[in-house]
Design a protein around this motif. Structure first.
Motif, mmCIF file in Angstrom:
data_model
loop_
_atom_site.group_PDB
_atom_site.id
_atom_site.type_symbol
_atom_site.label_atom_id
_atom_site.label_comp_id
_atom_site.label_asym_id
_atom_site.label_seq_id
_atom_site.Cartn_x
_atom_site.Cartn_y
_atom_site.Cartn_z
ATOM 1 N N GLU B 71 58.643 -1.904 -37.949
ATOM 2 C CA GLU B 71 59.070 -0.595 -38.450
ATOM 3 C C GLU B 71 59.024 0.480 -37.361
ATOM 4 O O GLU B 71 59.428 1.612 -37.581
ATOM 5 C CB GLU B 71 58.187 -0.158 -39.620
ATOM 6 C CG GLU B 71 58.341 -1.007 -40.881
ATOM 7 C CD GLU B 71 57.571 -2.302 -40.802
ATOM 8 O OE1 GLU B 71 56.473 -2.321 -40.189
ATOM 9 O OE2 GLU B 71 58.074 -3.330 -41.302
ATOM 10 N N ALA B 86 67.678 2.001 -38.001
ATOM 11 C CA ALA B 86 67.248 2.278 -39.379
ATOM 12 C C ALA B 86 67.786 1.199 -40.316
ATOM 13 O O ALA B 86 67.062 0.688 -41.176
ATOM 14 C CB ALA B 86 67.727 3.667 -39.811
ATOM 15 N N GLY B 89 65.676 -1.820 -40.386
ATOM 16 C CA GLY B 89 64.284 -1.764 -40.840
ATOM 17 C C GLY B 89 63.317 -0.915 -40.043
ATOM 18 O O GLY B 89 62.124 -0.881 -40.352
ATOM 19 N N THR B 91 61.550 2.406 -39.305
ATOM 20 C CA THR B 91 61.368 3.578 -40.172
ATOM 21 C C THR B 91 60.706 4.759 -39.472
ATOM 22 O O THR B 91 60.494 5.800 -40.091
ATOM 23 C CB THR B 91 60.513 3.210 -41.397
ATOM 24 O OG1 THR B 91 59.252 2.717 -40.929
ATOM 25 C CG2 THR B 91 61.191 2.155 -42.255
ATOM 26 N N ASP B 92 60.349 4.618 -38.186
ATOM 27 C CA ASP B 92 59.697 5.721 -37.469
ATOM 28 C C ASP B 92 60.421 5.924 -36.138
ATOM 29 O O ASP B 92 60.185 5.185 -35.176
ATOM 30 C CB ASP B 92 58.215 5.394 -37.253
ATOM 31 C CG ASP B 92 57.478 6.498 -36.493
ATOM 32 O OD1 ASP B 92 58.112 7.503 -36.091
ATOM 33 O OD2 ASP B 92 56.252 6.353 -36.294
ATOM 34 N N ARG B 111 67.857 9.945 -42.722
ATOM 35 C CA ARG B 111 66.543 10.122 -43.361
ATOM 36 C C ARG B 111 66.605 9.670 -44.828
ATOM 37 O O ARG B 111 65.666 9.033 -45.323
ATOM 38 C CB ARG B 111 66.093 11.588 -43.263
ATOM 39 C CG ARG B 111 65.685 11.977 -41.833
ATOM 40 C CD ARG B 111 65.071 13.371 -41.774
ATOM 41 N NE ARG B 111 63.997 13.548 -42.722
ATOM 42 C CZ ARG B 111 62.759 13.100 -42.577
ATOM 43 N NH1 ARG B 111 62.424 12.442 -41.489
ATOM 44 N NH2 ARG B 111 61.853 13.324 -43.507
ATOM 45 N N SER B 113 68.273 7.345 -46.000
ATOM 46 C CA SER B 113 68.317 5.881 -46.059
ATOM 47 C C SER B 113 66.924 5.265 -45.953
ATOM 48 O O SER B 113 66.779 4.041 -46.033
ATOM 49 C CB SER B 113 69.221 5.340 -44.949
ATOM 50 O OG SER B 113 68.522 5.324 -43.692
ATOM 51 N N GLY B 114 65.902 6.096 -45.732
ATOM 52 C CA GLY B 114 64.527 5.578 -45.729
ATOM 53 C C GLY B 114 63.860 5.570 -44.373
ATOM 54 O O GLY B 114 62.757 5.041 -44.224
ATOM 55 N N CYS B 115 64.487 6.154 -43.373
ATOM 56 C CA CYS B 115 63.909 6.198 -42.028
ATOM 57 C C CYS B 115 63.360 7.598 -41.760
ATOM 58 O O CYS B 115 64.060 8.593 -41.957
ATOM 59 C CB CYS B 115 64.984 5.852 -40.994
ATOM 60 S SG CYS B 115 64.410 6.025 -39.293
ATOM 61 N N ASP B 116 62.111 7.663 -41.312
ATOM 62 C CA ASP B 116 61.505 8.952 -40.965
ATOM 63 C C ASP B 116 61.977 9.354 -39.556
ATOM 64 O O ASP B 116 61.227 9.254 -38.580
ATOM 65 C CB ASP B 116 59.978 8.862 -41.039
ATOM 66 C CG ASP B 116 59.331 10.213 -40.747
ATOM 67 O OD1 ASP B 116 60.003 11.252 -40.925
ATOM 68 O OD2 ASP B 116 58.158 10.222 -40.329
#
Lengths: 392, 392
Positions: B71, B86, B89, B91-92, B111, B113-116
């Motif tokens: 991640e 992203a 997978g 996410t940071d 963002r 879509s789940g990515c910080d």
């Protein structure tokens, strides 16, 4: 293969619309058209065929406007270009880089798809490889032999004994169809006199080589010369059958410095956005770095060193003559600065302002972009997002 | 999005197999692994988080081996990279180029879509744009402020009043999460002492900036520094939370000249094929030109100017120490020459022979290839054809 997908969302948008993200590679439609027309007129005036080199843009849509017919003829620099243009209906191509034996399978497949792809070589070893391959596969591959008129890179000098030896080494289905040369030295010196001299040497050299072969009873159907400077400077192409040129479609700062074109004929530019400033240094930071402009610093050895490019407004006009340039670049950052005049002020280049940067060299600059955006000059809107190929 | 297609036909083939066409970008598996491990060990020894920069290869398969977890964390140089990683997978992420206001919509989508995804800026205007955008959309975007420790490019100097002004301009959902700097000046001078000094200045500068903000009651969770030379030279990163580096994954001749790595740690190379010779000049012509090597001539201003690259055999060993280099290049032609020793003989470099060329700079060289070929060093076979992204 090479399918077209949904309409590009940028079509019809203005260059300052956020949907047109930066960096983007722009092609001015009107300037492109004028450049393409100029080469067609040159070919007509010289009484020769125009075989444009498609390596500058690698786009079928530009190629169709550039070629004498939708089927060609044209020139390519990679077999991926050959595959792409063949898949899009071009049937007369020269792959103008000396053949590696390992590439003959791919050449065979492209030819089997219906494209008369011709290859190039300048040595006995390569001639033997092609002869053996075509004999073993019972196929024919047309071969041009490369002539060296100015010690630029590859090829055989016109006077050399090697010329006859190489041509005579072509057996089996390796069919000799002519000679090709490229006056690469025309890039080395500025000014019209140099280009005219290079054009004369290009013609005289290849015509001498063709005459030597004909004296031996060998037919030489294709006598192919060219480079953008020599095509636009040539006074007489007697004995030549076709001219090749590529970068003229877009031109660039390098060609401007050579004297081949004026600044207002440069059709390719990079659209970028201001992201910050270094006020004390008079610098403006933009989101186009060397990945967007290319690492090409060709103008560094010319009379005007443009750094990584010349800064223009959204309409493509230099913001302050030749004064404001991209003087530095990192991978995705460009640094703009005045080279002689007053330091740049942040208020003139606010964060979010868009600019167009003219590149040193169109070919490497256009290469990394997924699409080339054709721009309607009057409205500054995106007219089309042009397909092209990248890589090999 | 970014689908994988049929298995690549090159997998399992030796580097001299015609199916492995040239030019191709190769990554030595063992050297890559050693380089990735070295950075992990550096981070551990320094007691900080490793946030590798993925811009050098832009490949998820390399990224997964490089990051501390699948991640992340990681760094990117374009929003296309952010989207790609992203979607795979990660996410940071930090997008480490100053934000253009027009890019906030794309940041919002990534963002969502789940990515910080965190962004970077160094000026009040950009801070206000992000504040207004997040307020209008009722969303949050984490923001890092860029610090300039060496006058390299962008950022705010640690002592500047502007620092507090910019941080205090972040309102709405523009959430300040920390500081970031890049000691770009570490690339300017050779030698370990220079790199150690640059690492000290990088740390001292950013820690000073963080302390000034904390004295105002502002939390500074992320204190991010890095460049390949400083990460490998740093003696103490007290006060820093994470280090960033990118080119170390592959290294290159520029880094070798700097003294950051030895030649045998360079993991990236370009596979090429001999296509001809200029016997009188002692030149060998290959099918990798500047499109394949990039126009990067970074070593020109270092103690060893490698031209466009150092010539190695199929196993990746220099063919004759530092003597044989790509001294010239056109778009798809490379010219190899000995710079000091005996002239190259055609019989040693027959047409069809394959060579590997070490590049000046891994990032631009890897960029144009559709895939990066991972090489099993013992067998000289292709282990994998790695997916990566190109363009923006």
């Amino acid at each position: 293969m090479f399918p077209h997908t949904a309409p590009d969302p940028r079509i019809g948008r203005r260059l300052d619309d956020p949907v047109v993200e930066t960096p983007a590679f722009l092609v001015s439609d009107a300037k492109l058209e004028a450049n393409l027309t100029a080469a067609k007129e040159r070919a007509k005036a010289l009484g020769v065929t125009l075989r444009p080199h498609l390596k500058t843009h690698k786009s079928i849509e530009i190629a169709r406007r550039q070629m004498m017919s939708p089927e060609g003829p044209a020139t390519v620099s990679t077999l991926l270009e050959a595959e792409y243009f063949a898949a899009n209906g071009v049937t007369d191509l020269i792959y103008a880089v000396g053949i590696a034996p390992q590439k003959l399978g791919r050449v065979e497949r492209i030819r089997a798809s219906g494209c008369d792809l011709k290859i190039l070589l300048d040595n006995v070893d390569a001639a033997r490889h092609v002869s053996a391959y075509t004999a073993a596969r019972s196929i024919e591959i047309p071969v041009l032999v490369e002539i060296d008129v100015d010690g630029h890179r590859s090829g055989i000098t016109p006077e050399s004994d090697l010329l006859l030896e190489v041509v005579k080494s072509l057996t089996g289905g390796a069919r000799f169809v002519g000679l090709l040369t490229h006056a690469g030295a025309s890039y080395d010196k500025e000014g019209a006199a140099n280009a005219r001299g290079a054009a004369r040497r290009e013609r005289d050299g290849i015509v001498l080589a063709a005459d030597r072969l004909r004296a031996e009873g060998i037919e030489v159907p294709i006598v192919s010369v060219g480079s953008t400077p020599t095509v636009f400077a040539a006074e007489d192409e007697t004995g030549v059958t076709e001219i090749r040129c590529g970068v003229y479609a877009m031109f660039d700062l390098f060609m401007t410095n050579l004297g081949v074109c004026t600044l207002d004929r440069i059709a390719g530019s990079v659209l970028t956005t201001v992201i910050g400033h270094q006020k004390e240094k008079g610098q403006v930071i933009v989101d186009a770095g060397w990945m967007a402009m290319s690492r090409d610093r060709g103008t560094a050895r010319q009379h005007e060193d443009f750094g990584y490019g010349l800064v223009c407004d959204l309409a493509g006009r230099p913001v302050r003559g030749l004064d404001v340039r991209m003087t530095g670049a990192n991978q995705e950052h460009g640094i703009l600065q005045a080279v002689a005049g007053e330091a740049l002020k942040p208020e003139d280049f606010p964060v979010g302002r868009r600019l167009r940067i003219l590149p040193n060299h169109a070919c490497p600059t256009a290469a990394p972009y997924e699409k080339l955006l054709l721009v309607e000059d009057e409205t500054l809107t995106v007219k089309a997002a042009l397909d092209h190929v990248r890589g090999w």
